[in-house]
Design a protein around this motif. Structure first.
Motif, PDB file in Angstrom:
ATOM      1  N   VAL A   1     -79.364 -46.911   7.470  1.00 38.32           N
ATOM      2  CA  VAL A   1     -78.393 -47.940   7.850  1.00 38.32           C
ATOM      3  C   VAL A   1     -77.275 -47.979   6.811  1.00 38.32           C
ATOM      4  CG1 VAL A   1     -80.085 -49.383   9.036  1.00 38.32           C
ATOM      5  CG2 VAL A   1     -79.690 -49.730   6.594  1.00 38.32           C
ATOM      6  N   THR A   2     -76.175 -48.617   7.193  1.00 34.94           N
ATOM      7  CA  THR A   2     -75.122 -48.986   6.246  1.00 34.94           C
ATOM      8  C   THR A   2     -75.081 -50.512   6.175  1.00 34.94           C
ATOM      9  OG1 THR A   2     -73.429 -48.973   7.975  1.00 34.94           O
ATOM     10  CG2 THR A   2     -73.772 -46.932   6.734  1.00 34.94           C
ATOM     11  N   PHE A   3     -74.747 -51.032   4.986  1.00 31.69           N
ATOM     12  CA  PHE A   3     -74.766 -52.485   4.816  1.00 31.69           C
ATOM     13  C   PHE A   3     -73.850 -52.870   3.660  1.00 31.69           C
ATOM     14  CE2 PHE A   3     -77.884 -50.790   1.930  1.00 31.69           C
ATOM     15  CZ  PHE A   3     -77.827 -51.600   0.811  1.00 31.69           C
ATOM     16  N   SER A   4     -73.575 -54.167   3.588  1.00 32.19           N
ATOM     17  CA  SER A   4     -72.854 -54.763   2.470  1.00 32.19           C
ATOM     18  C   SER A   4     -73.768 -55.750   1.774  1.00 32.19           C
ATOM     19  CB  SER A   4     -71.577 -55.463   2.949  1.00 32.19           C
ATOM     20  OG  SER A   4     -70.721 -54.570   3.616  1.00 32.19           O
ATOM     21  N   VAL A   5     -73.390 -56.133   0.571  1.00 36.90           N
ATOM     22  CA  VAL A   5     -74.173 -57.096  -0.215  1.00 36.90           C
ATOM     23  C   VAL A   5     -73.424 -58.427  -0.231  1.00 36.90           C
ATOM     24  CG1 VAL A   5     -75.164 -57.650  -2.464  1.00 36.90           C
ATOM     25  CG2 VAL A   5     -75.207 -55.298  -1.612  1.00 36.90           C
ATOM     26  N   ALA A   6     -74.146 -59.513   0.056  1.00 33.17           N
ATOM     27  CA  ALA A   6     -73.567 -60.858   0.028  1.00 33.17           C
ATOM     28  C   ALA A   6     -74.225 -61.651  -1.095  1.00 33.17           C
ATOM     29  CB  ALA A   6     -73.766 -61.572   1.366  1.00 33.17           C
ATOM     30  N   VAL A   7     -73.424 -62.468  -1.785  1.00 33.82           N
ATOM     31  CA  VAL A   7     -73.899 -63.296  -2.894  1.00 33.82           C
ATOM     32  C   VAL A   7     -73.894 -64.750  -2.439  1.00 33.82           C
ATOM     33  CG1 VAL A   7     -73.550 -63.967  -5.293  1.00 33.82           C
ATOM     34  CG2 VAL A   7     -72.956 -61.657  -4.552  1.00 33.82           C
TER      35      VAL A   7
END
Length: 842
Positions: free
Chosen positions: A695-701
């Protein structure tokens, strides 16, 4: 303070100032002034080059070490230098050349006479101020041409540091200016010679800041009954403005400005230094004659209260007192019995009462009507509300009315108080003269009267009935198998009665002790249903074990997101700002929605109430609400590639995993750290994620700096499998998904209209069904070759038929349609070659 006269400086400084202060902003001016020397500070040093900051152009210029006309190894950041500016021919940008280190300060040649105004103290440069912006705390004053000047100085500026310097000493000094900041200082300070007699020092005054506004205020003087104006700049640049507030004790000088006295050269003193009064420590007992009155705006009278007491010689005498003379801020009433001490003002000798405190015997003598109540609501900054025991009236109160120092009040605490009415409160009663009570003393005083408390629902009465309803089928079977049926029937009737009177549990805190109490559904007041976590108010009596008159105060409404929906049931991810990676799933049923449940989809945000059934939390009274998850996380711009370690999945009908994990892969596909994710972080919430999916993903804070994987996209959604079962219009594919090893498909999802057979290899998309929520296959496509195997074709071609011996099919009658007239077959029969399939003609 005005600017220092230019006559104090040497001629070469004036010449430098007249050229270097010009502001040349364009390239043409720089080219036309190539020989002009600029003043600057070395800002950065690298291996072979650096940058210099120009003090008067507010610019930053590049320079090469070859342009430094001294030992470059001795140069350091912050050094003051002179340089020229030219335009670099290659980059057409201004650069610094001919760099020469110079002194950071210019000292005037003329000696000036002045007076010490503030004695300098020993201060280090590491006290929070940098060397460039540091301003010494000592001050020298002098007068020239009718103008008064104040110059700062430090202990290092004294030529002889062993000589004690006092305020008012006559000195001579040189005037210096920092070339980086243009700040003036007194340097090389020396006492005037031939002065042997002590010099009268300038009188310093002391007082307490009484009033403070934006940038000015007033000081109550210790030596006189009046206040003096001051401006905040008189504290000097090294004093933080938040320290300057009423009550701070200070020392200052007085100066006439426009025929008015103002405080200057203000220094903060330790607390307790300023003493306005001489206090007699002998305690006295007195009676309030006149309470504190609101003084008129233009009145200077501060001692508006009066009391009567017996003197040592047994004579009655009166004393006045003011707001600051009370031990607390609670209300004092006429005829109150108080204890106090006598203070004598050193400024005018006036006597007054101070340290006034109310005695308990005052309530007995005055027969004041006292009420008792329970704290039901608190405001951390002002006060709260009290539920009066003698009535259902809600009374407001302020913390200032509590007659105890260092107190702590919690909801549910019992209090004793008096009632008062003021126009400021809209003629509504409020509590004054509040005393804290213990639970035991309160129960003794109320003599078995009802006590109103607040608590939280731990278990509501319907929890037991719902659990019994779920197990009712098993109970009936057990009763049928029992030999003594009549006895069991009686027990069943008894159990039915007990179930109708099932009790709930309330958890509450009283007198700092946490306790629980039971209540019945028949004792609920304003609602028919209570949920887990609801805040309620109830009546408690010392001779009863049940809470009565249970009233709802506030619903415990939770928020979360739909994670799994499966055949009318599902699970919710509850929002919890305390625990991020250990969240218990909340079960629900479709019937628990108050609005249209057909509009519910995965990832929807909902609001719900909690109910605990057999120790497990379930959601009820569910309502779909607008999404707010974007307010809880900030998405970082970088997109990562990763591998699913554990997906969000349903394990059994009663258990699931609402949080999955994705492991990040670097550019070399080496596994890195893992991130949790939920259904809200998946772009296509209908797609099924399986272990080892890329998968591809982003990181959220999050708001608590926790991290999650969001914007998750499956790189390859196409799955492969073999047909396991075909049953009419549907079938199953051999493909492991969640708790099943097969995945369902319908013939309507087959592309091209081909008929699938057992063993066919197919490609498909694995998704959750929109209606049932179960995993299913869509957009099926057969991938194996439609041509028969070569071995079978070769065998068919090699077979030889004997036309005379083989069996033949003879058509006796052509088929007809229902009308018995037209023929049944209209297409021409085509001979089939062995091994070749005939396509359907449409």
């Amino acid at each position: 303070m005005t600017s220092v006269p230019s006559e104090l400086y040497q001629h070469n400084y004036n010449q430098f100032s007249s050229t270097s202060m010009k502001n040349l902003d364009n390239t043409e001016e720089i080219i036309s002034n190539k020989t002009q020397r600029e003043l600057g500070i070395i800002e950065k040093l690298c291996s072979t080059y650096g940058f210099v900051y120009c003090c008067h152009r507010d610019g930053r210029y590049f320079f090469h070490f070859s342009e430094y006309k001294n030992d470059i190894t001795q140069a350091k950041i912050g050094d003051v230098v002179e340089f020229e500016i030219i335009i670099d021919k290659r980059k057409q940008k201004p650069v610094a050349i001919n760099i020469i280190p110079v002194s950071s300060e210019i000292i005037g040649e003329n000696r000036v006479e002045g007076t010490i105004a503030v004695v300098a103290r020993q201060q280090l440069l590491n006290n929070g101020f940098d060397e460039i912006n540091f301003i010494p705390d000592g001050k020298v004053t002098y007068v020239k041409k009718g103008e008064t000047y104040f110059l700062p100085y430090d202990i290092t500026d004294l030529q002889d540091s062993s000589i004690s310097i006092k305020v008012g000493d006559q000195v001579t000094f040189n005037v210096g200016q920092d070339r980086r900041t243009n700040q003036f200082f007194a340097r090389n300070i020396e006492l005037i010679k031939n002065i042997n007699s002590p010099i009268a020092t300038i009188k310093r005054y002391r007082g307490v800041i009484s009033t403070m506004k934006d940038s000015f205020g007033f000081i109550e003087r210790e030596d006189a009954l009046k206040e003096i104006f001051f401006h905040i700049t008189e504290f000097g640049p090294n004093i933080a403005t938040n320290i300057i507030q009423p009550g701070v004790e200070v020392e200052f000088d007085i100066q006439d400005r426009h025929n008015k006295e103002v405080a200057i050269n203000i220094v903060i003193l330790p607390k307790g230094t300023v003493q306005f009064d001489e206090i007699d420590k002998t305690p006295y007992i007195g009676r309030i004659l006149q309470t504190l009155q609101n003084k008129p705006k233009k009145s200077n009278e501060t001692l508006t209260g009066r009391l009567l007491y017996d003197t040592i010689d047994n004579k009655m005498s009166e004393l006045s007192f003011g707001e600051r003379d009370r031990c607390g801020l609670y209300t004092l009433l006429e005829n109150d019995i108080v204890q106090f001490v006598i203070a004598k003002d050193k400024r005018d000798g006036m006597m007054r009462a101070t340290q006034i405190s109310l005695l308990d015997q005052s309530f007995l003598k005055s027969k004041e009507h006292r009420e008792m109540g329970i704290v039901i609501k608190l405001d951390s900054s002002t006060g709260g509300q009290i539920k009066c025991l003698s009535s259902d009236q809600i009374i407001s109160f302020r913390f200032t009315e509590v007659m105890k120092d260092n107190f702590q009040i919690s909801e549910g605490d019992p209090l004793e108080f008096s009632l008062a009415m003021t126009s400021n409160n809209g003629d509504l009663p409020h509590a004054i003269r509040i005393k804290l009570l213990s639970k035991d003393s309160l129960l003794t005083m109320i003599n078995d009267r009802e006590l109103r408390l607040t608590g939280i629902i731990e278990r509501d009465p319907q929890d037991g009935r719902i659990a019994e309803r779920n197990n009712r089928g098993n109970d009936v079977q057990t009763i049928t198998d029992n030999k003594v049926q009549q006895t069991q029937n009686n027990d069943s009737t008894s159990n039915s009665i007990n179930r109708s009177q099932d009790s709930g549990t309330i958890r509450y805190i009283c007198d700092g002790i946490e306790s629980t109490i039971q209540f019945l559904s028949t004792n609920m007041n304003n609602v028919s249903t209570l949920y887990y976590g609801d805040k309620v108010e109830f009546t408690f009596t010392s001779n009863s074990k049940l809470a009565t008159n249970v009233t709802l105060i506030e619903r415990n409404r939770m928020r979360g997101w739909i994670v799994i929906i499966r055949e009318g049931k599902g699970f919710i991810e509850q929002y919890n700002n305390k625990t991020i990676n250990n969240i218990e799933p909340i079960a629900f049923t479709i019937n628990s929605f108050t609005n249209d449940s057909t509009q519910i989809d995965l990832g929807d945000e909902v609001e719900f109430s909690l109910r605990k059934i057999s120790g497990r939390l379930t959601a009820e009274n569910i309502v779909k609400v607008p999404t707010t998850i974007q307010n809880l996380y900030s998405v970082l711009p970088t997109i990562h590639r990763g591998r699913v370690v554990s997906p969000v999945r349903m394990i059994t009908n009663d258990d699931c995993e609402i949080l999955g994990r994705i492991q990040k892969l670097n550019d070399d596909n080496i596994p890195c750290e893992c991130y949790t994710y939920s259904i809200t972080g998946v772009k296509n919430k209908r797609v099924i994620l399986l272990p080892n999916d890329l998968v591809t993903f982003s990181v959220a804070v999050g708001l608590d700096y926790s991290t999650r994987a969001v914007n998750i996209i499956l790189e390859n959604e196409i799955r492969k499998g073999k047909i396991d079962t075909v049953k009419g219009q549907f079938g199953f594919i051999d493909f492991a998904c969640e708790e099943n090893k097969k995945i369902f498909f319908h013939n309507s999802e087959i592309d091209g209209g081909f008929e699938l057979r057992l063993g066919d290899e197919v490609e498909f998309y694995a998704q959750y069904n929109l209606k049932s929520g179960k995993p299913c296959a869509s957009k099926l496509r057969r991938v194996n070759n439609l041509q028969r195997p070569d071995r079978l074709i070769t065998k068919l071609k090699s077979i030889n038929f004997d036309e005379n011996k083989r069996q033949k099919l003879i058509i006796v009658r052509q088929p007809r349609n229902a009308d018995e007239k037209s023929k049944g077959f209209t297409s021409i029969r085509i001979e089939r070659a062995p091994g070749v399939l005939i396509k359907n003609q449409q």
